[in-house]
Design a protein around this motif. Structure first.
Motif, PDB file in Angstrom:
ATOM      1  N   ILE A  33       0.841  -1.077   0.044  1.00  0.00           N
ATOM      2  CA  ILE A  33      -0.018   0.142   0.104  1.00  0.00           C
ATOM      3  C   ILE A  33       0.761   1.284  -0.101  1.00  0.00           C
ATOM      4  N   ALA A  34       1.980   1.245   1.013  1.00  0.00           N
ATOM      5  CA  ALA A  34       2.874   2.377   0.819  1.00  0.00           C
ATOM      6  C   ALA A  34       3.373   2.649  -0.536  1.00  0.00           C
ATOM      7  N   ILE A  35       3.685   1.467  -1.345  1.00  0.00           N
ATOM      8  CA  ILE A  35       4.249   1.751  -2.811  1.00  0.00           C
ATOM      9  C   ILE A  35       3.252   2.243  -3.508  1.00  0.00           C
ATOM     10  N   LEU A  36       2.165   1.752  -3.360  1.00  0.00           N
ATOM     11  CA  LEU A  36       0.897   2.463  -4.215  1.00  0.00           C
ATOM     12  C   LEU A  36       0.715   3.838  -3.930  1.00  0.00           C
ATOM     13  N   TYR A  37       0.759   4.441  -2.582  1.00  0.00           N
ATOM     14  CA  TYR A  37       0.764   5.983  -2.542  1.00  0.00           C
ATOM     15  C   TYR A  37       2.140   6.659  -3.057  1.00  0.00           C
ATOM     16  N   GLU A  38       3.089   5.834  -2.879  1.00  0.00           N
ATOM     17  CA  GLU A  38       4.479   6.632  -3.385  1.00  0.00           C
ATOM     18  C   GLU A  38       4.251   6.781  -4.754  1.00  0.00           C
ATOM     19  N   ASP A  39       3.860   5.760  -5.506  1.00  0.00           N
ATOM     20  CA  ASP A  39       3.573   5.759  -6.938  1.00  0.00           C
ATOM     21  C   ASP A  39       2.445   6.823  -7.309  1.00  0.00           C
ATOM     22  N   LEU A  40       1.395   6.782  -6.578  1.00  0.00           N
ATOM     23  CA  LEU A  40       0.260   7.570  -6.853  1.00  0.00           C
ATOM     24  C   LEU A  40       0.785   9.100  -6.772  1.00  0.00           C
ATOM     25  N   LEU A  41       1.523   9.576  -5.756  1.00  0.00           N
ATOM     26  CA  LEU A  41       1.990  10.819  -5.580  1.00  0.00           C
ATOM     27  C   LEU A  41       2.902  11.132  -6.504  1.00  0.00           C
ATOM     28  N   ARG A  42       3.605  10.262  -7.137  1.00  0.00           N
ATOM     29  CA  ARG A  42       4.638  10.565  -8.182  1.00  0.00           C
ATOM     30  C   ARG A  42       3.760  10.875  -9.554  1.00  0.00           C
ATOM     31  N   GLU A  43       2.960  10.214  -9.831  1.00  0.00           N
ATOM     32  CA  GLU A  43       1.975  10.466 -11.075  1.00  0.00           C
ATOM     33  C   GLU A  43       1.255  11.643 -11.066  1.00  0.00           C
ATOM     34  N   LEU A  44       0.724  12.124  -9.697  1.00  0.00           N
ATOM     35  CA  LEU A  44      -0.352  13.073  -9.588  1.00  0.00           C
ATOM     36  C   LEU A  44       1.015  14.649  -9.745  1.00  0.00           C
ATOM     37  N   LEU A  46       3.532  14.541 -11.407  1.00  0.00           N
ATOM     38  CA  LEU A  46       4.147  14.587 -12.769  1.00  0.00           C
ATOM     39  C   LEU A  46       2.939  14.979 -13.591  1.00  0.00           C
ATOM     40  N   GLY A  47       1.879  14.778 -13.402  1.00  0.00           N
ATOM     41  CA  GLY A  47       0.617  15.057 -14.079  1.00  0.00           C
ATOM     42  C   GLY A  47       0.314  16.604 -14.154  1.00  0.00           C
ATOM     43  N   ALA A  48       0.555  17.037 -12.754  1.00  0.00           N
ATOM     44  CA  ALA A  48       0.571  18.610 -12.598  1.00  0.00           C
ATOM     45  C   ALA A  48       1.596  19.321 -13.420  1.00  0.00           C
ATOM     46  N   LEU A  49       2.824  18.903 -13.396  1.00  0.00           N
ATOM     47  CA  LEU A  49       3.829  19.501 -13.949  1.00  0.00           C
ATOM     48  C   LEU A  49       3.543  19.351 -15.523  1.00  0.00           C
ATOM     49  N   ALA A  50       3.018  18.291 -16.095  1.00  0.00           N
ATOM     50  CA  ALA A  50       2.651  18.185 -17.607  1.00  0.00           C
ATOM     51  C   ALA A  50       1.483  19.156 -17.805  1.00  0.00           C
ATOM     52  N   ILE A  51       0.529  19.341 -16.960  1.00  0.00           N
ATOM     53  CA  ILE A  51      -0.538  20.466 -17.297  1.00  0.00           C
ATOM     54  C   ILE A  51       0.384  21.918 -17.455  1.00  0.00           C
ATOM     55  N   ASP A  52       1.191  22.150 -16.257  1.00  0.00           N
ATOM     56  CA  ASP A  52       1.930  23.393 -16.320  1.00  0.00           C
ATOM     57  C   ASP A  52       2.603  23.772 -17.733  1.00  0.00           C
ATOM     58  N   GLU A  53       3.218  22.592 -18.146  1.00  0.00           N
ATOM     59  CA  GLU A  53       3.966  22.551 -19.569  1.00  0.00           C
ATOM     60  C   GLU A  53       3.346  22.391 -20.808  1.00  0.00           C
ATOM     61  N   SER A  54       1.898  22.102 -20.758  1.00  0.00           N
ATOM     62  CA  SER A  54       1.085  21.980 -21.874  1.00  0.00           C
ATOM     63  C   SER A  54       1.431  20.846 -22.382  1.00  0.00           C
ATOM     64  N   ASP A  55       1.765  19.775 -21.578  1.00  0.00           N
ATOM     65  CA  ASP A  55       2.263  18.526 -22.382  1.00  0.00           C
ATOM     66  C   ASP A  55       0.765  17.713 -22.382  1.00  0.00           C
ATOM     67  N   HIS A  56       0.111  17.696 -23.325  1.00  0.00           N
ATOM     68  CA  HIS A  56      -1.053  16.850 -23.134  1.00  0.00           C
ATOM     69  C   HIS A  56      -1.003  15.471 -23.106  1.00  0.00           C
ATOM     70  N   LEU A 111      -5.575  21.997  -8.844  1.00  0.00           N
ATOM     71  CA  LEU A 111      -6.369  20.947  -8.415  1.00  0.00           C
ATOM     72  C   LEU A 111      -5.843  19.590  -7.990  1.00  0.00           C
ATOM     73  N   VAL A 112      -4.887  19.348  -9.142  1.00  0.00           N
ATOM     74  CA  VAL A 112      -4.196  17.964  -8.869  1.00  0.00           C
ATOM     75  C   VAL A 112      -3.192  18.270  -7.691  1.00  0.00           C
ATOM     76  N   ARG A 113      -2.649  19.280  -7.710  1.00  0.00           N
ATOM     77  CA  ARG A 113      -1.857  19.688  -6.354  1.00  0.00           C
ATOM     78  C   ARG A 113      -2.552  19.693  -5.025  1.00  0.00           C
ATOM     79  N   ASP A 114      -3.731  19.845  -4.947  1.00  0.00           N
ATOM     80  CA  ASP A 114      -4.851  19.757  -3.750  1.00  0.00           C
ATOM     81  C   ASP A 114      -4.777  18.349  -3.441  1.00  0.00           C
ATOM     82  N   VAL A 115      -5.208  17.784  -4.681  1.00  0.00           N
ATOM     83  CA  VAL A 115      -5.132  15.888  -4.415  1.00  0.00           C
ATOM     84  C   VAL A 115      -3.906  15.571  -3.970  1.00  0.00           C
TER      85      VAL A 115
END
Length: 132
Positions: A33-44, A46-56, A111-115
Motif C-alpha cells: 500500500i505504501a508503494i501504491l501511495y508513493e507511485d500515486l503521488l509521483r504520477e499526480l 508529474l501530471g500537474a507538471l505536465a499541465i503546467d508545461e501544456s504537455d497533453h 486542483l491536482v496539487r490539492d489532491v
C-alpha cells in the motif's frame, strides 16, 4: 523468446518490470500500500507538471495512471475488518478520482496539487502506522 530479445524490443518495459519486481518482491501488505501511495503521488506531481508545461500526452498518461492507482487503493480496502474507516477511505478515493478527472479536463494543475496534498497526508499517516 530469450530475455535478451525481450530487452531489445522494449528496454523501457523491461526496466519497469524489473523495477516493479524489485520494489514489490517480499513486501508485506502494508508495504505494498505504501508503494501504491508513493507511485500515486509521483504520477499526480508529474501530471500537474505536465499541465503546467501544456504537455497533453504526458498529462493524460500520468493522470490516467493516477486514477488507476486510486482504483487499486480502493480495491484493496477490507470493508469487513475496516468498516467505517474503509467506507471513509472509499469516499476519499472516489473524491480524488473525480478531482483528478476534473483537473485533467480543465487543465487545472492547482486542483491536482490539492489532491497531492490530501493524499500526502493519508500516505504520511500510513507510513507512521508502519513505523509504530
Amino acid at each position: 523468446m530469450s530475455y535478451a530479445s525481450r530487452l531489445h524490443r522494449d528496454p523501457r518495459e523491461t526496466y519497469r518490470s524489473v523495477d516493479v519486481a524489485s520494489r514489490t518482491g517480499g513486501a508485506n501488505a502494508h508495504q505494498l500500500i505504501a508503494i501504491l501511495y508513493e507511485d500515486l503521488l509521483r504520477e499526480l506531481r508529474l501530471g500537474a507538471l505536465a499541465i503546467d508545461e501544456s504537455d497533453h500526452a504526458a498529462k493524460n498518461a500520468r493522470l490516467t495512471k493516477a486514477i488507476a492507482l486510486l482504483f487499486a487503493l480502493e480495491a484493496g480496502l477490507d470493508f469487513d475488518k475496516g468498516a467505517s474507516v474503509a467506507e471513509a477511505l472509499s469516499r476519499f478515493y472516489r473524491g480524488c478520482r473525480d478531482a483528478v478527472m476534473r483537473a485533467s479536463i480543465e487543465g487545472n494543475a492547482a486542483l491536482v496539487r490539492d489532491v497531492v496534498a490530501n493524499v500526502g497526508e493519508i500516505a504520511d499517516s500510513w507510513q507512521a502506522i508502519g513505523r509504530g
